[in-house]
Write a protein that holds these residues in place. Structure first.
Motif, PDB file in Angstrom:
ATOM      1  N   PRO A 246      33.092 131.334 128.581  1.00 21.66           N
ATOM      2  CA  PRO A 246      34.110 131.532 127.547  1.00 21.66           C
ATOM      3  C   PRO A 246      33.699 130.982 126.193  1.00 21.66           C
ATOM      4  O   PRO A 246      34.117 131.530 125.159  1.00 21.66           O
ATOM      5  CB  PRO A 246      35.323 130.782 128.112  1.00 21.66           C
ATOM      6  CG  PRO A 246      35.146 130.846 129.594  1.00 21.66           C
ATOM      7  CD  PRO A 246      33.655 130.735 129.799  1.00 21.66           C
ATOM      8  N   ASP A 247      32.870 129.924 126.189  1.00 20.30           N
ATOM      9  CA  ASP A 247      32.456 129.371 124.893  1.00 20.30           C
ATOM     10  C   ASP A 247      31.619 130.369 124.101  1.00 20.30           C
ATOM     11  O   ASP A 247      31.851 130.599 122.914  1.00 20.30           O
ATOM     12  CB  ASP A 247      31.710 128.040 125.064  1.00 20.30           C
ATOM     13  CG  ASP A 247      30.485 128.135 125.972  1.00 20.30           C
ATOM     14  OD1 ASP A 247      30.230 129.208 126.561  1.00 20.30           O
ATOM     15  OD2 ASP A 247      29.781 127.109 126.111  1.00 20.30           O
TER      16      ASP A 247
ATOM     17  N   LYS B 153      41.773 118.011 121.301  1.00 20.25           N
ATOM     18  CA  LYS B 153      41.321 116.821 122.038  1.00 20.25           C
ATOM     19  C   LYS B 153      42.022 115.551 121.571  1.00 20.25           C
ATOM     20  O   LYS B 153      41.946 114.519 122.241  1.00 20.25           O
ATOM     21  CB  LYS B 153      39.809 116.664 121.898  1.00 20.25           C
ATOM     22  CG  LYS B 153      39.323 116.395 120.486  1.00 20.25           C
ATOM     23  CD  LYS B 153      37.797 116.371 120.427  1.00 20.25           C
ATOM     24  CE  LYS B 153      37.300 116.112 119.014  1.00 20.25           C
ATOM     25  NZ  LYS B 153      35.837 116.192 118.921  1.00 20.25           N
TER      26      LYS B 153
ATOM     27  N   TRP C 298      34.594 125.877 120.304  1.00 15.68           N
ATOM     28  CA  TRP C 298      33.489 126.174 121.224  1.00 15.68           C
ATOM     29  C   TRP C 298      33.260 125.022 122.195  1.00 15.68           C
ATOM     30  O   TRP C 298      33.098 125.227 123.408  1.00 15.68           O
ATOM     31  CB  TRP C 298      32.235 126.447 120.386  1.00 15.68           C
ATOM     32  CG  TRP C 298      30.949 126.517 121.141  1.00 15.68           C
ATOM     33  CD1 TRP C 298      30.519 127.525 121.950  1.00 15.68           C
ATOM     34  CD2 TRP C 298      29.894 125.544 121.121  1.00 15.68           C
ATOM     35  NE1 TRP C 298      29.251 127.245 122.437  1.00 15.68           N
ATOM     36  CE2 TRP C 298      28.856 126.039 121.939  1.00 15.68           C
ATOM     37  CE3 TRP C 298      29.721 124.320 120.479  1.00 15.68           C
ATOM     38  CZ2 TRP C 298      27.668 125.334 122.146  1.00 15.68           C
ATOM     39  CZ3 TRP C 298      28.546 123.613 120.680  1.00 15.68           C
ATOM     40  CH2 TRP C 298      27.534 124.121 121.505  1.00 15.68           C
TER      41      TRP C 298
ATOM     42  N   ALA D  71      25.894 126.738 125.418  1.00 14.25           N
ATOM     43  CA  ALA D  71      25.727 127.966 126.184  1.00 14.25           C
ATOM     44  C   ALA D  71      24.733 128.897 125.524  1.00 14.25           C
ATOM     45  O   ALA D  71      23.950 129.554 126.196  1.00 14.25           O
ATOM     46  CB  ALA D  71      27.078 128.672 126.348  1.00 14.25           C
TER      47      ALA D  71
ATOM     48  N   LEU E 243      35.621 124.734 125.290  1.00 11.00           N
ATOM     49  CA  LEU E 243      35.616 125.785 126.302  1.00 11.00           C
ATOM     50  C   LEU E 243      34.520 125.565 127.343  1.00 11.00           C
ATOM     51  O   LEU E 243      33.511 124.897 127.086  1.00 11.00           O
ATOM     52  CB  LEU E 243      35.419 127.145 125.639  1.00 11.00           C
ATOM     53  CG  LEU E 243      36.518 127.568 124.653  1.00 11.00           C
ATOM     54  CD1 LEU E 243      36.102 128.854 123.940  1.00 11.00           C
ATOM     55  CD2 LEU E 243      37.850 127.753 125.372  1.00 11.00           C
ATOM     56  N   ASP E 244      34.727 126.151 128.507  1.00  8.59           N
ATOM     57  CA  ASP E 244      33.721 126.086 129.562  1.00  8.59           C
ATOM     58  C   ASP E 244      32.583 127.053 129.263  1.00  8.59           C
ATOM     59  O   ASP E 244      32.682 127.906 128.374  1.00  8.59           O
ATOM     60  CB  ASP E 244      34.357 126.459 130.906  1.00  8.59           C
ATOM     61  CG  ASP E 244      35.363 125.419 131.367  1.00  8.59           C
ATOM     62  OD1 ASP E 244      35.197 124.229 131.023  1.00  8.59           O
ATOM     63  OD2 ASP E 244      36.327 125.803 132.068  1.00  8.59           O
ATOM     64  N   ARG E 245      31.521 126.912 130.037  1.00  7.68           N
ATOM     65  CA  ARG E 245      30.389 127.825 129.887  1.00  7.68           C
ATOM     66  C   ARG E 245      30.828 129.260 130.186  1.00  7.68           C
ATOM     67  O   ARG E 245      31.514 129.515 131.174  1.00  7.68           O
ATOM     68  CB  ARG E 245      29.275 127.414 130.854  1.00  7.68           C
ATOM     69  CG  ARG E 245      28.040 128.295 130.772  1.00  7.68           C
ATOM     70  CD  ARG E 245      26.951 127.799 131.697  1.00  7.68           C
ATOM     71  NE  ARG E 245      25.775 128.653 131.641  1.00  7.68           N
ATOM     72  CZ  ARG E 245      24.647 128.411 132.315  1.00  7.68           C
ATOM     73  NH1 ARG E 245      24.570 127.352 133.104  1.00  7.68           N
ATOM     74  NH2 ARG E 245      23.616 129.218 132.195  1.00  7.68           N
TER      75      ARG E 245
END
Length: 325
Positions: free
Chosen positions: A235-236, A191, A228, A2, A231-233
Protein backbone atom coordinates in the motif's frame (compact mmCIF):
# COMPACT_ATOMS: atom_id res chain seq x y z
CA UNK A 1 11.52 1.62 1.62
CA UNK A 2 9.18 -0.34 -0.60
CA UNK A 3 10.42 1.50 -3.67
CA UNK A 4 14.00 0.48 -2.88
CA UNK A 5 12.83 -3.11 -2.68
CA UNK A 6 11.04 -2.72 -6.02
CA UNK A 7 14.26 -1.46 -7.61
CA UNK A 8 16.31 -4.25 -6.04
CA UNK A 9 18.40 -1.89 -3.92
CA UNK A 10 19.66 -2.77 -0.47
CA UNK A 11 22.06 -1.17 1.94
CA UNK A 12 24.60 -3.80 0.97
CA UNK A 13 24.59 -2.46 -2.58
CA UNK A 14 26.84 0.38 -1.47
CA UNK A 15 29.36 -1.46 0.70
CA UNK A 16 32.85 -0.39 -0.29
CA UNK A 17 31.72 2.64 -2.29
CA UNK A 18 32.19 6.25 -1.16
CA UNK A 19 29.16 7.61 0.66
CA UNK A 20 28.39 11.32 0.99
CA UNK A 21 28.46 12.78 4.48
CA UNK A 22 25.53 14.30 6.30
CA UNK A 23 25.84 18.07 6.41
CA UNK A 24 25.28 19.19 9.98
CA UNK A 25 24.23 22.75 9.20
CA UNK A 26 23.37 25.13 6.37
CA UNK A 27 26.97 26.10 5.78
CA UNK A 28 26.52 29.49 7.43
CA UNK A 29 29.94 30.30 8.96
CA UNK A 30 28.25 31.84 12.00
CA UNK A 31 26.86 28.42 12.89
CA UNK A 32 30.39 27.05 13.21
CA UNK A 33 31.52 30.14 15.13
CA UNK A 34 28.71 30.02 17.65
CA UNK A 35 29.09 26.26 18.14
CA UNK A 36 32.82 26.64 18.81
CA UNK A 37 32.17 29.52 21.20
CA UNK A 38 29.56 27.45 23.06
CA UNK A 39 31.95 24.49 23.33
CA UNK A 40 34.57 26.86 24.77
CA UNK A 41 32.05 28.31 27.26
CA UNK A 42 32.70 31.73 25.74
CA UNK A 43 29.45 33.55 26.50
CA UNK A 44 30.59 36.95 25.17
CA UNK A 45 31.33 35.34 21.78
CA UNK A 46 28.05 33.39 21.77
CA UNK A 47 26.15 36.54 22.69
CA UNK A 48 27.85 38.58 19.97
CA UNK A 49 26.93 36.09 17.24
CA UNK A 50 23.32 35.77 18.40
CA UNK A 51 22.77 39.49 18.85
CA UNK A 52 24.10 40.19 15.35
CA UNK A 53 21.15 38.28 13.88
CA UNK A 54 17.56 39.37 13.72
CA UNK A 55 15.18 37.47 15.97
CA UNK A 56 13.08 34.74 14.36
CA UNK A 57 14.14 32.14 11.84
CA UNK A 58 17.42 33.90 11.06
CA UNK A 59 18.49 33.06 14.60
CA UNK A 60 16.91 29.61 14.91
CA UNK A 61 19.80 27.57 13.51
CA UNK A 62 22.31 29.51 15.60
CA UNK A 63 20.32 28.90 18.78
CA UNK A 64 20.07 25.20 18.09
CA UNK A 65 23.80 24.99 17.39
CA UNK A 66 24.33 26.31 20.91
CA UNK A 67 21.60 24.12 22.37
CA UNK A 68 23.10 20.97 20.85
CA UNK A 69 26.48 21.65 22.48
CA UNK A 70 27.28 19.59 25.56
CA UNK A 71 28.17 21.53 28.69
CA UNK A 72 26.11 24.63 27.94
CA UNK A 73 23.78 23.69 30.81
CA UNK A 74 26.74 24.12 33.18
CA UNK A 75 28.25 27.43 32.08
CA UNK A 76 24.94 29.17 31.36
CA UNK A 77 24.01 29.08 35.09
CA UNK A 78 26.57 31.70 36.21
CA UNK A 79 25.62 33.81 33.18
CA UNK A 80 21.99 33.77 34.33
CA UNK A 81 23.10 34.81 37.81
CA UNK A 82 25.25 37.61 36.44
CA UNK A 83 22.52 38.89 34.07
CA UNK A 84 19.29 38.23 36.01
CA UNK A 85 17.12 40.46 33.80
CA UNK A 86 18.61 39.59 30.40
CA UNK A 87 16.35 37.55 28.07
CA UNK A 88 19.05 36.08 25.80
CA UNK A 89 20.72 33.88 28.46
CA UNK A 90 17.27 32.59 29.41
CA UNK A 91 16.53 31.78 25.79
CA UNK A 92 19.82 29.87 25.49
CA UNK A 93 19.07 28.01 28.73
CA UNK A 94 15.63 27.06 27.45
CA UNK A 95 16.88 25.79 24.10
CA UNK A 96 19.70 23.86 25.77
CA UNK A 97 17.26 22.16 28.14
CA UNK A 98 15.17 21.05 25.14
CA UNK A 99 18.19 19.45 23.49
CA UNK A 100 19.45 18.09 26.82
CA UNK A 101 16.05 16.57 27.44
CA UNK A 102 16.08 14.71 24.14
CA UNK A 103 19.59 13.49 24.90
CA UNK A 104 18.16 11.78 27.98
CA UNK A 105 15.20 10.35 26.09
CA UNK A 106 17.30 9.28 23.07
CA UNK A 107 15.78 8.60 19.67
CA UNK A 108 14.47 5.18 20.68
CA UNK A 109 10.84 4.20 20.31
CA UNK A 110 8.71 5.07 23.33
CA UNK A 111 8.39 1.44 24.40
CA UNK A 112 12.17 1.19 24.53
CA UNK A 113 12.67 4.25 26.76
CA UNK A 114 12.83 3.58 30.49
CA UNK A 115 10.65 5.30 33.08
CA UNK A 116 13.77 6.95 34.52
CA UNK A 117 14.70 8.34 31.10
CA UNK A 118 11.21 9.75 30.65
CA UNK A 119 11.35 11.38 34.07
CA UNK A 120 14.60 13.16 33.22
CA UNK A 121 13.27 14.05 29.76
CA UNK A 122 10.12 15.63 31.15
CA UNK A 123 11.94 17.42 33.97
CA UNK A 124 14.30 19.07 31.51
CA UNK A 125 11.46 20.04 29.17
CA UNK A 126 9.54 21.58 32.05
CA UNK A 127 12.63 23.58 33.00
CA UNK A 128 12.89 24.70 29.38
CA UNK A 129 9.28 25.85 29.43
CA UNK A 130 9.95 28.00 32.50
CA UNK A 131 12.84 29.77 30.77
CA UNK A 132 10.96 30.16 27.49
CA UNK A 133 7.82 31.61 29.07
CA UNK A 134 9.96 34.14 30.92
CA UNK A 135 11.58 35.21 27.65
CA UNK A 136 8.21 35.40 25.91
CA UNK A 137 6.97 37.73 28.62
CA UNK A 138 10.10 39.90 28.52
CA UNK A 139 10.26 40.05 24.73
CA UNK A 140 6.71 39.75 23.34
CA UNK A 141 7.91 40.28 19.77
CA UNK A 142 10.38 37.38 19.76
CA UNK A 143 9.55 34.22 17.82
CA UNK A 144 12.16 31.84 19.24
CA UNK A 145 10.59 31.20 22.66
CA UNK A 146 7.28 30.24 21.07
CA UNK A 147 9.00 27.96 18.57
CA UNK A 148 10.79 26.29 21.49
CA UNK A 149 7.48 25.90 23.30
CA UNK A 150 6.07 24.06 20.27
CA UNK A 151 8.82 21.48 20.68
CA UNK A 152 8.54 21.14 24.46
CA UNK A 153 4.79 20.84 24.06
CA UNK A 154 4.99 17.80 21.84
CA UNK A 155 7.50 16.18 24.18
CA UNK A 156 5.22 16.85 27.14
CA UNK A 157 2.18 15.68 25.15
CA UNK A 158 0.12 18.81 25.51
CA UNK A 159 -3.40 18.79 24.11
CA UNK A 160 -4.09 19.69 20.48
CA UNK A 161 -5.69 23.03 21.35
CA UNK A 162 -2.68 24.23 23.32
CA UNK A 163 -0.38 23.06 20.52
CA UNK A 164 -2.38 25.10 17.98
CA UNK A 165 -2.17 28.18 20.18
CA UNK A 166 1.60 27.86 20.49
CA UNK A 167 1.92 27.46 16.74
CA UNK A 168 -0.33 30.47 16.20
CA UNK A 169 1.81 32.51 18.59
CA UNK A 170 4.94 31.61 16.60
CA UNK A 171 3.59 32.40 13.15
CA UNK A 172 1.90 35.57 14.36
CA UNK A 173 5.45 36.85 14.83
CA UNK A 174 6.93 35.18 11.72
CA UNK A 175 4.21 33.96 9.31
CA UNK A 176 6.50 31.83 7.12
CA UNK A 177 8.71 30.28 9.80
CA UNK A 178 9.51 26.86 8.31
CA UNK A 179 10.48 25.25 11.60
CA UNK A 180 7.22 26.29 13.24
CA UNK A 181 5.21 24.80 10.39
CA UNK A 182 7.27 21.60 10.47
CA UNK A 183 6.54 21.21 14.17
CA UNK A 184 2.81 21.74 13.69
CA UNK A 185 2.78 19.29 10.78
CA UNK A 186 4.19 16.65 13.12
CA UNK A 187 1.57 17.59 15.69
CA UNK A 188 -1.26 16.86 13.25
CA UNK A 189 0.27 13.63 11.89
CA UNK A 190 -1.66 10.44 12.54
CA UNK A 191 1.25 9.11 14.64
CA UNK A 192 0.83 11.96 17.11
CA UNK A 193 -2.63 13.43 17.59
CA UNK A 194 -4.02 14.01 14.10
CA UNK A 195 -4.90 12.20 10.88
CA UNK A 196 -3.70 11.90 7.30
CA UNK A 197 -6.50 14.19 6.18
CA UNK A 198 -5.66 16.88 8.72
CA UNK A 199 -1.96 16.61 7.92
CA UNK A 200 -2.42 17.01 4.15
CA UNK A 201 -4.87 19.87 4.60
CA UNK A 202 -2.45 21.70 6.88
CA UNK A 203 0.47 21.18 4.48
CA UNK A 204 -1.50 22.39 1.46
CA UNK A 205 -3.01 25.42 3.20
CA UNK A 206 0.35 26.47 4.65
CA UNK A 207 2.29 26.01 1.41
CA UNK A 208 -0.17 27.73 -0.92
CA UNK A 209 -1.29 30.29 1.61
CA UNK A 210 2.26 31.63 1.61
CA UNK A 211 3.76 33.74 -1.19
CA UNK A 212 5.43 31.85 -4.01
CA UNK A 213 9.09 31.21 -3.40
CA UNK A 214 8.98 30.38 0.31
CA UNK A 215 10.30 27.11 1.72
CA UNK A 216 6.84 26.10 2.96
CA UNK A 217 6.24 24.04 -0.17
CA UNK A 218 8.38 21.41 1.55
CA UNK A 219 5.43 20.65 3.85
CA UNK A 220 3.53 19.03 0.97
CA UNK A 221 6.44 16.68 0.32
CA UNK A 222 6.85 15.91 4.03
CA UNK A 223 3.16 15.06 4.35
CA UNK A 224 3.37 12.54 1.52
CA UNK A 225 6.51 10.97 3.01
CA UNK A 226 4.79 10.74 6.42
CA UNK A 227 1.76 9.08 4.80
CA UNK A 228 4.03 6.62 2.99
CA UNK A 229 5.78 5.76 6.26
CA UNK A 230 2.48 5.00 7.97
CA UNK A 231 1.48 2.36 5.39
CA UNK A 232 2.46 -1.29 5.12
CA UNK A 233 4.54 -2.68 2.29
CA UNK A 234 2.54 -2.66 -0.94
CA UNK A 235 0.00 0.00 0.00
CA UNK A 236 2.87 2.41 0.61
CA UNK A 237 4.11 2.15 -2.98
CA UNK A 238 0.60 2.26 -4.39
CA UNK A 239 -0.09 5.42 -2.43
CA UNK A 240 3.01 7.21 -3.73
CA UNK A 241 2.22 6.15 -7.30
CA UNK A 242 -1.20 7.82 -7.30
CA UNK A 243 -1.39 10.51 -10.01
CA UNK A 244 -2.76 13.05 -7.53
CA UNK A 245 0.34 12.64 -5.34
CA UNK A 246 2.62 13.38 -8.28
CA UNK A 247 0.50 16.40 -9.24
CA UNK A 248 0.55 17.85 -5.75
CA UNK A 249 4.34 17.51 -5.57
CA UNK A 250 4.76 19.25 -8.91
CA UNK A 251 2.48 22.10 -7.83
CA UNK A 252 4.34 22.49 -4.53
CA UNK A 253 7.71 22.47 -6.30
CA UNK A 254 6.54 25.15 -8.74
CA UNK A 255 5.29 27.27 -5.85
CA UNK A 256 8.47 26.78 -3.84
CA UNK A 257 12.02 26.02 -4.95
CA UNK A 258 11.33 26.37 -8.69
CA UNK A 259 9.97 29.88 -8.25
CA UNK A 260 12.42 32.71 -9.04
CA UNK A 261 11.85 34.25 -5.59
CA UNK A 262 13.14 31.14 -3.79
CA UNK A 263 16.34 31.91 -1.89
CA UNK A 264 19.03 29.38 -1.08
CA UNK A 265 19.35 30.33 2.55
CA UNK A 266 18.47 28.80 5.89
CA UNK A 267 16.86 25.37 5.37
CA UNK A 268 16.97 25.48 1.57
CA UNK A 269 19.14 22.35 1.37
CA UNK A 270 16.67 20.34 3.43
CA UNK A 271 13.90 21.46 1.06
CA UNK A 272 15.73 19.98 -1.93
CA UNK A 273 16.61 16.78 -0.05
CA UNK A 274 12.96 16.29 0.94
CA UNK A 275 11.63 16.79 -2.57
CA UNK A 276 14.38 14.51 -3.91
CA UNK A 277 13.12 11.72 -1.68
CA UNK A 278 9.45 12.36 -2.42
CA UNK A 279 9.91 12.50 -6.19
CA UNK A 280 12.01 9.32 -6.03
CA UNK A 281 9.22 7.51 -4.19
CA UNK A 282 6.72 8.76 -6.77
CA UNK A 283 8.95 7.44 -9.55
CA UNK A 284 9.50 10.86 -11.16
CA UNK A 285 13.16 10.41 -12.03
CA UNK A 286 13.56 13.74 -13.86
CA UNK A 287 12.24 15.80 -10.95
CA UNK A 288 14.23 13.80 -8.42
CA UNK A 289 17.38 14.31 -10.51
CA UNK A 290 16.72 18.05 -10.55
CA UNK A 291 16.69 18.10 -6.76
CA UNK A 292 19.70 15.84 -6.31
CA UNK A 293 21.73 18.04 -8.65
CA UNK A 294 20.79 21.10 -6.59
CA UNK A 295 22.09 19.44 -3.41
CA UNK A 296 25.49 18.78 -5.03
CA UNK A 297 25.95 15.74 -2.81
CA UNK A 298 25.13 17.57 0.41
CA UNK A 299 22.90 15.42 2.58
CA UNK A 300 20.58 16.61 5.34
CA UNK A 301 19.68 14.15 8.08
CA UNK A 302 15.99 14.82 7.55
CA UNK A 303 14.30 13.12 5.71
CA UNK A 304 16.83 10.40 4.96
CA UNK A 305 16.93 9.05 8.51
CA UNK A 306 13.42 7.75 7.86
CA UNK A 307 15.01 5.21 5.53
CA UNK A 308 18.25 4.60 7.44
CA UNK A 309 18.40 6.17 10.90
CA UNK A 310 22.00 5.06 11.45
CA UNK A 311 23.40 6.23 8.11
CA UNK A 312 21.06 8.62 6.30
CA UNK A 313 23.76 9.43 3.73
CA UNK A 314 23.56 5.86 2.48
CA UNK A 315 19.85 6.22 1.90
CA UNK A 316 20.47 9.45 -0.01
CA UNK A 317 22.98 7.72 -2.26
CA UNK A 318 20.68 4.76 -2.86
CA UNK A 319 17.87 6.97 -4.05
CA UNK A 320 20.19 9.22 -6.05
CA UNK A 321 21.64 6.24 -7.93
CA UNK A 322 18.29 5.59 -9.60
CA UNK A 323 18.33 9.06 -11.16
CA UNK A 324 21.69 8.43 -12.81
CA UNK A 325 23.47 10.93 -10.56
Amino acid sequence: MALLRDWGLTLGTWVGRPVPKVQQDSGDPDVRRVREAAAAADWPAVKAVLEARAESEDRTELLWAVGDTSGVEEWITPVLEAEPEAPLPRLVAGIRHICWGWEARTGARAQDVSREQFEVFHARLRAAETWLYEVAEQQPGWTSPWYGLQITGRGLQIDAGTARRRFAATVRRDPYHLGAHQQQLQQVCEKWSGSHEEMHAFAHESAFGAPAGTALGQLVAVAHVEHWLALDRGPDTRYMRRPEVARSLQQAADHSYRHPDFERRGNWLQVYNTFAMAFSLVGDVASARECFRATQGRVTEFPWYYVDAAEPAKAYKQFRSVTGR
